[in-house]
Design a protein around this motif. Structure first.
Motif, PDB file in Angstrom:
ATOM      1  N   LEU A   1      23.230  -6.964  46.579  1.00 43.22           N
ATOM      2  CA  LEU A   1      21.814  -6.413  46.098  1.00 43.22           C
ATOM      3  C   LEU A   1      20.662  -7.255  46.752  1.00 43.22           C
ATOM      4  CD1 LEU A   1      22.686  -6.236  42.294  1.00 43.22           C
ATOM      5  CD2 LEU A   1      22.257  -4.266  43.945  1.00 43.22           C
ATOM      6  N   ALA A   2      20.639  -8.593  47.163  1.00 38.23           N
ATOM      7  CA  ALA A   2      19.818  -9.249  47.748  1.00 38.23           C
ATOM      8  C   ALA A   2      19.547  -8.566  49.058  1.00 38.23           C
ATOM      9  CB  ALA A   2      20.030 -10.651  47.857  1.00 38.23           C
ATOM     10  N   GLY A   3      20.586  -8.535  49.948  1.00 38.05           N
ATOM     11  CA  GLY A   3      20.302  -7.821  51.184  1.00 38.05           C
ATOM     12  C   GLY A   3      19.606  -6.646  51.125  1.00 38.05           C
ATOM     13  N   ARG A   4      19.732  -5.683  50.023  1.00 37.62           N
ATOM     14  CA  ARG A   4      19.440  -4.572  49.737  1.00 37.62           C
ATOM     15  C   ARG A   4      17.946  -4.505  49.777  1.00 37.62           C
ATOM     16  NH1 ARG A   4      22.207   0.662  49.281  1.00 37.62           N
ATOM     17  NH2 ARG A   4      24.359   0.118  50.205  1.00 37.62           N
ATOM     18  N   VAL A   5      17.234  -5.600  49.092  1.00 34.64           N
ATOM     19  CA  VAL A   5      15.922  -5.595  48.705  1.00 34.64           C
ATOM     20  C   VAL A   5      15.209  -6.508  49.816  1.00 34.64           C
ATOM     21  CG1 VAL A   5      15.998  -5.158  46.361  1.00 34.64           C
ATOM     22  CG2 VAL A   5      16.222  -7.703  47.195  1.00 34.64           C
ATOM     23  N   GLY A   6      15.752  -6.784  50.751  1.00 38.26           N
ATOM     24  CA  GLY A   6      15.384  -7.640  51.958  1.00 38.26           C
ATOM     25  C   GLY A   6      15.252  -9.004  51.989  1.00 38.26           C
ATOM     26  N   LEU A   7      16.079  -9.648  50.720  1.00 36.51           N
ATOM     27  CA  LEU A   7      16.272 -10.847  50.769  1.00 36.51           C
ATOM     28  C   LEU A   7      17.312 -11.733  51.399  1.00 36.51           C
ATOM     29  CD1 LEU A   7      15.522 -11.452  46.998  1.00 36.51           C
ATOM     30  CD2 LEU A   7      14.046 -12.291  48.651  1.00 36.51           C
ATOM     31  N   PRO A   8      17.371 -12.881  51.608  1.00 35.89           N
ATOM     32  CA  PRO A   8      18.751 -13.447  52.249  1.00 35.89           C
ATOM     33  C   PRO A   8      19.908 -13.227  51.512  1.00 35.89           C
ATOM     34  CG  PRO A   8      16.929 -15.033  52.480  1.00 35.89           C
ATOM     35  CD  PRO A   8      16.479 -13.986  51.491  1.00 35.89           C
ATOM     36  N   ARG A   9      20.932 -12.957  51.771  1.00 36.42           N
ATOM     37  CA  ARG A   9      22.075 -12.829  51.152  1.00 36.42           C
ATOM     38  C   ARG A   9      22.440 -13.967  50.192  1.00 36.42           C
ATOM     39  NH1 ARG A   9      27.526 -10.617  54.259  1.00 36.42           N
ATOM     40  NH2 ARG A   9      26.009  -8.998  54.765  1.00 36.42           N
ATOM     41  N   VAL A  10      22.336 -15.330  51.031  1.00 39.90           N
ATOM     42  CA  VAL A  10      22.756 -16.784  50.198  1.00 39.90           C
ATOM     43  C   VAL A  10      21.713 -16.379  48.838  1.00 39.90           C
ATOM     44  CG1 VAL A  10      23.518 -17.715  52.223  1.00 39.90           C
ATOM     45  CG2 VAL A  10      21.010 -17.881  51.589  1.00 39.90           C
ATOM     46  N   ALA A  11      20.613 -15.936  48.983  1.00 41.67           N
ATOM     47  CA  ALA A  11      19.641 -16.176  47.634  1.00 41.67           C
ATOM     48  C   ALA A  11      20.615 -15.367  46.677  1.00 41.67           C
ATOM     49  CB  ALA A  11      18.240 -15.547  47.804  1.00 41.67           C
TER      50      ALA A  11
END
Lengths: 400, 144
Positions: A23-33
């Motif tokens: 989900l983080a990746g979908r909204v442009g955040l780093p996956r680790v976040a």
């Protein structure tokens, strides 16, 4: 219904971590976040208490094994022949940027803690010992995005691939100092911890290469490597040797004695690396304590800035000593800002050491916060360096 | 049928490269000859390793991959020789083994060619998986 226990806890963290990462990746955040947020959601102060999750009770052996896997892969990625062929530039730059970050973070945080009256040299040393590592995946992703190529790109690739090995060695040495009761005691412990680890890993690697060669069935590769890894970790712990250094040496020796490309002994575990990092980040997230974080914002700022300054200054000095062209000397440090899984794994190792007490929790929280900051500024700094060096081949390609 | 008998009816030479050949040379050799398997020889001419088509492709097209392991990163930066890329454990068979008893080794190792090696590891030829499949298909369609 009885309590589900640790296996349920691990499954829950992995499942929610993976979904949150996607989900983080979908909204442009780093996956680790996303991984970290999932861990935070299951920390004792939030859902952890309601669901009766006790991450701290089962996580130490899991994180030890997971960090052992990473150290084994780092050791196995390097051969003496490659070190010779890569030449002086990559070696001096790696030494400069890694040791520059460790020294500058150590000095800055010592001064910061001393000025606030805390006088905790061990906390500064603990944080400094983690500062040398980087996150090759983030840097490689930026290079791929820009289809970068040139002297800076090639030097950067060599440095990010090498510096976690140096980071783990520095951390293992620092751990001896942190857990030794006196300087003299630390000297004796160092001989045992480091010497024992080198012997254990070297003999284990030789045996693994010999035994691995005799194996006919491919399906037995993973069990054999895991058995060697866990035996090395367990034996190192039993004889008081550094488990991290022992598994790093195990990987290096296995590759050396196998005298091949290493697919057979390393590819099965390389496929597990993302799962290992997912464990690190979610477990570290569950250690998140808003109180600890709020009490030490200056440590996070000091760590991030000192590490970046140490990386850029040290890398420039190392590159100059290695005879790099000016474009490499000027920009290489900016490609080394990302820091992620290995740093969090090392911080967890510190947090799970009983001797460090509250300092261990502070280290995890500071590293976690700085990793999130670095995940944002690291790729930006790397893309700036590649563009200014004229090595960004074209417009950024959208990642899948 | 023995593997040596198969080679008599379907002769095919293995693609060989010395262990100290640079990886670029090994890759060029593999691509020029249209094979998918490259066998590495030691100083005595004995086969000591195998490099697959996919391994070469991953090395040459490394920059196309968004994620690389540290091992593959260093391979890309440092270069090396055929010995640095090869795997010492690969599917192989002796000249007196039964063909039906050794073909599964190709499938287990993701190889297209099975080298038939003497006792001293010198190559006699390779059994090509496509040729085996063609024969099997003919047998199935003719009912023999």
């Amino acid at each position: 219904m009885t309590e589900p226990g640790p296996l349920f806890d691990i499954g829950l963290l992995l499942a929610f971590g993976m979904v949150a990462g996607l989900l983080a990746g979908r909204v442009g955040l780093p996956r680790v976040a996303g991984y970290v947020l999932a861990g935070i959601a299951f920390s004792p102060g939030l859902l952890g208490e309601a669901l009766r999750l006790d991450v701290a009770a089962w996580s130490p052996p899991l994180t030890d094994a997971a960090l052992g896997i990473i150290a084994y892969l780092v050791g196995g990625s390097i051969t003496t022949g490659q070190l010779r062929r890569m030449g002086r530039l990559i070696v001096t730059t790696t030494l400069g940027e890694s040791l520059g970050a460790v020294l500058l973070v150590g000095l800055t945080l010592s001064a910061l803690l001393w000025s606030t009256g805390a006088e905790s040299l061990s906390l500064a040393l603990a944080l400094a010992s983690v500062a040398g590592t980087t996150a090759p995946a983030a840097t490689v992703a930026v290079m791929h995005q820009y289809r970068a190529d040139g002297p800076l790109t090639r030097t950067l690739l060599g440095v990010v691939a090498l510096d976690d090995a140096l980071g783990i060695i520095v951390f293992s040495l620092a751990l001896v100092l942190l857990t030794g009761s006196s300087l003299l005691g630390a000297g004796e412990r160092a001989a045992l911890e480091i010497g024992g680890a080198l012997v254990l890993g070297g003999v284990g690697g030789w045996l693994l290469a010999r035994f691995g060669h005799l194996l006919r069935e491919d399906s037995l590769r993973l069990p054999v490597v895991l058995a060697a890894l866990l035996l090395t970790l367990g034996l190192a712990s039993a004889v008081g040797a550094s488990a991290l250094l022992a598994t790093l040496t195990l990987g290096f020796a296995a590759r050396h004695f196998q005298r091949s490309g290493g697919e057979r002994l390393f590819a099965p575990l390389e496929a597990m690396e993302e799962a290992v990092f997912l464990i690190f980040f979610t477990v570290a997230g569950s250690h998140f304590q808003p109180g600890v974080f709020a009490a030490h914002p200056e440590l996070v700022a000091g760590y991030v800035l000192a590490r970046l300054a140490g990386k850029t200054g040290g890398a420039a000095l190392g590159a100059r000593l290695g005879g790099a062209p000016p474009v490499v000397t000027r920009w290489i440090g900016f490609g080394l800002a990302p820091q992620a899984g290995v740093a969090v794994g090392l911080a967890l190792t510190l947090a799970e050491r009983p001797g460090l007490g509250e300092a261990g929790d502070i280290v995890v929280n500071v590293i976690l916060a700085s990793v999130l900051v670095n995940e944002v500024i690291g790729p930006l700094a790397a893309s700036l360096a590649l563009r200014r060096a004229g090595e960004a081949g074209g417009a950024p390609q959208r990642e899948e | 049928m023995r593997t040596a008998d198969w080679l008599r009816d379907h002769p095919r030479d293995p693609l060989l490269v010395p262990h100290d050949a640079p990886t670029a040379e090994a890759a060029a050799r593999l691509l020029e000859d249209g094979h998918r398997d490259l066998f590495v020889t030691d100083d005595e001419g004995a086969v000591c390793g195998h490099i697959g088509h996919l391994r070469i492709a991953r090395l040459l097209l490394a920059e196309q991959r968004p994620r690389l392991s540290r091992r593959h990163l260093l391979e890309r930066v440092a270069g090396g020789t055929a010995a640095d890329l090869m795997e010492r454990h690969f599917a192989q068979a002796g000249p007196d083994e039964a063909l039906d008893g050794v073909i599964h080794r190709l499938l287990d190792h993701d190889q297209d060619e099975l080298p038939i090696l003497d006792d001293d590891q010198r190559p006699r030829g390779v059994i090509d998986l496509s040729a085996v499949l063609r024969t099997r298909l003919t047998e199935m369609t003719t009912g023999s």
